[in-house]
Design a protein around this motif. Structure first.
Motif: not given
Length: 198
Positions: A30-46, A50-57, A193-195
């Motif tokens: 679902e996030l991929a449809l919005a342009g987010a590239v997600c990578t699994t960190q562990d069993d319960s987090s990733m 997003v292309g403009d430099g936004l990083h979140f977990t 993030r910007t604010l």
């Protein structure tokens, strides 16, 4: 220590029917449809970018009930703070919608500090038109901003991107993060993030 990390040590063991990562696996496309590239960190987090430099977990959170449990996804954004705020003790800003029958705005409650710089951040969140435009349509059940260890941590828990699991009768029901809410979530993370970085 972040409040959410400290809670892990006091949290009871997850239910037997809990499948770590199953809800994230439903959320990731679902996030991929919005342009987010997600990578699994562990069993319960990733981690997501997003292309403009936004990083979140995104972190799964489990809440047990009688013969059932829910799995919610908490979106987390880290933003370094200025040297002025870095010297302050840990604090929390609770963000909520205002209005009874219809959402009218954003209200912030500051806990743990009455420093004027922190109160000014809360006032900016309440009055910034971009923040209001992003957060007002977002269907969050919890939105909190933590100040600790030289960083802001914004935590947003959505009503969507969650799963209800029952054992009697056995059932799993996933609540999607629909297109409008994906857009509102990413927009909220970006404008906050910007604010906070200003």
């Amino acid at each position: 220590m972040w409040p959410r990390w400290a809670e892990r040590w006091r949290r009871p063991r997850p239910p037997r029917a809990y499948r770590a990562g199953a809800t994230l696996a439903r959320l990731q496309p679902e996030l991929a449809l919005a342009g987010a590239v997600c990578t699994t960190q562990d069993d319960s987090s990733m981690t997501c970018t997003v292309g403009d430099g936004l990083h979140f977990t995104v972190q799964e959170r489990v809440e047990s009930m009688f013969l059932a449990h829910t799995v919610c996804c908490e979106f987390r954004l880290l933003v370094p703070v200025s040297s002025t705020l870095a010297a302050l003790p840990p604090a929390r800003v609770v963000i909520r919608h205002t209005g009874t029958l219809r959402r009218q705005g954003i209200a912030c409650t500051v806990e743990g500090s009455r420093d004027e710089a922190l109160l000014a951040i809360a006032r900016r969140l309440e009055t910034d038109p971009l923040v209001i435009r992003a957060l007002l349509p977002l269907d969050f059940r919890r939105c909190e901003l933590y100040l600790a260890e030289g960083c802001w941590q914004l935590c947003i828990e959505h009503f969507g991107a969650s799963e209800l699991v029952t054992t009697l009768p056995p059932m799993r029901r996933y609540i999607r993060l629909v297109s409008e809410q994906r857009t509102a979530m990413l927009s909220s993370l970006q404008v906050c993030r910007t604010l906070l970085a200003a």
